[in-house]
Design an enzyme around this catalytic site. Structure first.
Site, mmCIF file in Angstrom:
data_model
loop_
_atom_site.group_PDB
_atom_site.id
_atom_site.type_symbol
_atom_site.label_atom_id
_atom_site.label_comp_id
_atom_site.label_asym_id
_atom_site.label_seq_id
_atom_site.Cartn_x
_atom_site.Cartn_y
_atom_site.Cartn_z
ATOM 1 N N ILE A 92 -14.034 -5.812 -18.222
ATOM 2 C CA ILE A 92 -13.723 -5.913 -16.798
ATOM 3 C C ILE A 92 -12.794 -7.099 -16.578
ATOM 4 O O ILE A 92 -13.048 -8.186 -17.108
ATOM 5 C CB ILE A 92 -15.013 -6.123 -15.976
ATOM 6 C CG1 ILE A 92 -16.026 -5.019 -16.285
ATOM 7 C CG2 ILE A 92 -14.708 -6.171 -14.485
ATOM 8 C CD1 ILE A 92 -17.448 -5.406 -15.962
ATOM 9 N N CYS A 93 -11.731 -6.836 -15.818
ATOM 10 C CA CYS A 93 -10.837 -7.936 -15.478
ATOM 11 C C CYS A 93 -11.228 -8.447 -14.107
ATOM 12 O O CYS A 93 -10.789 -7.948 -13.078
ATOM 13 C CB CYS A 93 -9.385 -7.431 -15.487
ATOM 14 S SG CYS A 93 -8.207 -8.685 -14.971
ATOM 15 N N ALA A 94 -12.153 -9.453 -14.110
ATOM 16 C CA ALA A 94 -12.624 -9.990 -12.830
ATOM 17 C C ALA A 94 -12.661 -11.504 -12.944
ATOM 18 O O ALA A 94 -13.231 -12.042 -13.891
ATOM 19 C CB ALA A 94 -14.014 -9.453 -12.505
#
Ligand SMILES: [Zn+2]
Ligand SMILES: [Zn+2]
Ligand SMILES: [Zn+2]
Ligand SMILES: [Zn+2]
Ligand SMILES: [Zn+2]
Ligand SMILES: [Zn+2]
Ligand SMILES: [Zn+2]
Lengths: 153, 482
Positions: A92-94
């Site tokens: 996840i790109c968070a």
């Protein structure tokens, strides 16, 4: 450090067990203070209606000073949601899982943030660099330096 | 740490999710955390975990004392609740409770040797039961370890002991003394060393047994006897030492003899073998000469290997003598024959025109050269003197040979000198004739100077070999008559 992380996780676990998880989140497995599993679903109107995903949290001894490694579980039974910030391998790109992490955040806070990230999604599509990233991605998403291009996440 | 009541959420550190420990406030944003929690967090990332405003360690200071008191006065349960401590107290009293009051803390036994850990409540019980506790001996008053008590009881000097013979009681310290004086004490006869098997109470020894003891009666004999035996023992020891020395000397000698025997080889014969020549010592390795001795009843045909060997039908008695002759005889007759042969061959060797021995000649003489067989049945001394004699004979013959060679050489060189003189003369004549011929020819050539084939300015040396080239005589085989 080890004792700080395990004391904090013990606290969080007892809070989850006494107060319960946020709506749509279920604790699947927390047998140790290294890996926890949650199921997550988006309630109400969303592109992911009816879909249930599985989240994996991996903690090291520096938790909560540094972020846990969080990703969607991808195997025969479950997949990663199709989302511009979720790679097909579950990473996840968070920003809250990277530079924006704060010790004040907790496991359930992360779960709620991810829930709202999915709920606000407008089109189901993979990140543009999905294939390239997945080919070279490390096992642990914390080893990736994401470039957070979207302030809404 | 378990709090008896759920603490106020304002007292909870948002990093560790527990009530503050050493509450510390950020001067910039006034957020409060545990001292350890915020220190680690700021070291990791220099910002406030709550509002992300920038924060450094210098911005941290102890929280308001009220906050500190609030958390310190929170009531907690004793951490040893699982072991059984039901106490609750203010959090700030925890260390005091654990150190002094908590009955469920394990502390080590006060006795040094004891390695047990005992709950504080059981310490009194253990002190009475610890095997390492100190205790006082009731008899002598000595302070000893409880574990050593039973050992001490056996040897405590103040405990009374009872004689098992007279049943008298006395302090243990006097027991040794009593054993030497007790009249009922069972002792051995004074002659027990000499064999008396009597045992009985001490009082009976002097009163009854001494009078009847057969050993006592010959006490004097025993003392003399034992003195003698001891002197014999001493002597025996000395003798044993001597025997040991001699044995080692004998061993050394045996080794030496064995060495000599090996060195002497076939010449070593024991005395008995010497007296029975019918079985002389023949080492198996020297097979070549076996035939000389293998048939003692008569000489083997091949034993007359030299012409000078007189064949005899020797019997047992003469055999040794025969062998002596066999061994030494060959040298002398052969020597003469050889000398004769040499002189007989002289004319031929003279014809050979050199002092080098003609190969044919030496081949002819070789069978007559005395190669003495080693006679192993003689003594070493005999063999050595035989060898010495033969060496003397050989040197004599070499001497005469050298003299003869001298004479032959002188004769030969005189004859050669004569021949050389006549050759010189002849060569000189030839040279004169040749010179005259060359002069004639030169005169002819210079007479017709313009007809020189090469047009050279009349130099005759081209056709005139230098005199020196003609000077040596032609090489001729010796004895070739010109
Ligand atoms: Zn702050
Ligand atoms: Zn804290
Ligand atoms: Zn206690
Ligand atoms: Zn003890
Ligand atoms: Zn005593
Ligand atoms: Zn006695
Ligand atoms: Zn006796």
């Amino acid at each position: 450090m080890t004792s700080i992380s395990s004391r904090r996780l013990r606290k969080e676990l007892s809070e989850i067990q006494t107060e319960g998880c946020p709506t749509g989140i279920t604790l699947l497995n927390a047998d140790n203070f290294e890996t926890w599993y949650f199921s997550i679903e988006i309630l109400g109107e969303s592109l992911y209606q009816g879909e249930v995903f599985k989240l994996m949290f991996r903690f090291d001894s520096s938790y909560p000073i540094s972020a846990p490694a969080v990703q969607f579980v991808v195997n025969q039974e479950s997949t990663a949601p199709v989302h511009p910030h979720v790679y097909s391998n579950g990473h996840i790109c968070a920003s809250i899982l990277g530079t924006e992490w704060s010790p004040v955040l907790s496991v359930s806070a992360v779960c709620v943030t991810l829930q709202s990230m999915l709920a606000s999604c407008k089109s189901k599509e993979r990140p543009v660099d999905n294939d390239r990233y997945v080919r070279y991605a490390p096992d642990n998403p914390k080893k990736t330096r994401f470039h957070y291009d979207d302030d809404t996440v | 740490m378990d709090y008896v009541e759920q603490p106020n959420s304002n007292l909870i550190c948002c990093i560790c999710h527990a009530p503050f420990t050493n509450p510390t406030t950020a001067r910039t944003c006034l957020h409060t955390f545990c001292h350890d929690c915020i220190t680690i967090a700021v070291q990791h990332s220099p910002q406030c975990p709550i509002d992300r405003s920038s924060l450094s360690l210098d911005d941290l200071s102890p929280a308001n004392p009220i906050v500190k008191h609030l958390v310190d006065e929170l009531i907690i349960e004793c951490p040893n609740r699982v072991s059984g401590c039901a106490q609750t107290f203010q959090r700030q009293l925890l260390s005091t409770h654990i150190k002094d009051a908590c009955q469920y803390v394990e502390i080590p036994c006060s006795e040094e040797q004891c390695d047990k850990l005992i709950l504080r409540k059981d310490v009194g019980k253990h002190q009475d039961a610890c095997v390492y506790r100190s205790t006082q001996c009731e008899g002598c008053g000595a302070i000893i370890k409880y574990s050593d008590l039973s050992t001490h009881n056996l040897e405590c000097p103040s405990k009374s002991a009872t004689c098992s013979f007279c049943f008298e009681e006395f302090p243990r310290s006097q027991s040794h003394e009593h054993a030497t004086t007790c009249l009922d004490y069972e002792i051995l006869c004074t002659q027990a060393n000499n064999g008396c098997s009597w045992t009985g109470p001490r009082r009976q020894l002097s009163e009854e047994h001494v009078l009847s003891c057969p050993y006592e009666a010959i006490k004097g004999f025993f003392s003399i006897n034992s003195a003698q035996i001891s002197s014999l023992n001493t002597e025996n020891a000395v003798l044993r030492q001597k025997v040991y020395t001699l044995e080692s000397a004998v061993q050394t000698m045996q080794r030496d003899i064995q060495t000599f025997r090996n060195v002497l080889g076939p010449w070593y014969r024991s005395h008995t073998q010497d007296q029975t020549p019918s079985a002389p010592f023949v080492p198996p390795s020297i097979n070549t000469f076996d035939h000389l001795f293998s048939a003692p009843s008569g000489p083997s045909p091949s034993s007359s290997r030299t012409t000078a060997q007189p064949s005899s039908s020797a019997d047992h008695g003469e055999f040794a003598t025969h062998n002596e002759i066999d061994a030494l005889a060959p040298y002398f007759p052969l020597q003469h024959e050889h000398a004769f042969q040499e002189s007989h061959n002289y004319p031929r060797s003279r014809r050979s025109f050199s002092g080098i021995v003609d190969p044919h000649l030496s081949q002819r003489t070789l069978p007559l050269t005395p190669v003495a067989p080693l006679n192993l049945s003689t003594s070493l001394e005999g063999s050595l003197s035989g060898l010495r004699d033969s060496i003397a004979a050989v040197s004599t013959s070499v001497d005469s040979l050298a003299r003869r060679n001298d004479i032959a050489l002188t004769n030969e060189s005189m004859r050669l000198n004569e021949e050389l003189g006549s050759l010189k003369y002849a060569v000189h004549g030839i040279r004169l004739q040749l010179h005259r011929l060359m002069m004639d020819r030169n005169a002819q050539v210079t007479g017709r100077g313009g007809e020189l084939p090469l047009g050279l300015p009349g130099n005759q040396t081209i056709f005139h070999p230098p005199i020196s080239m003609m000077a040596p005589p032609f090489p001729g085989t010796p004895g070739t008559k010109l």
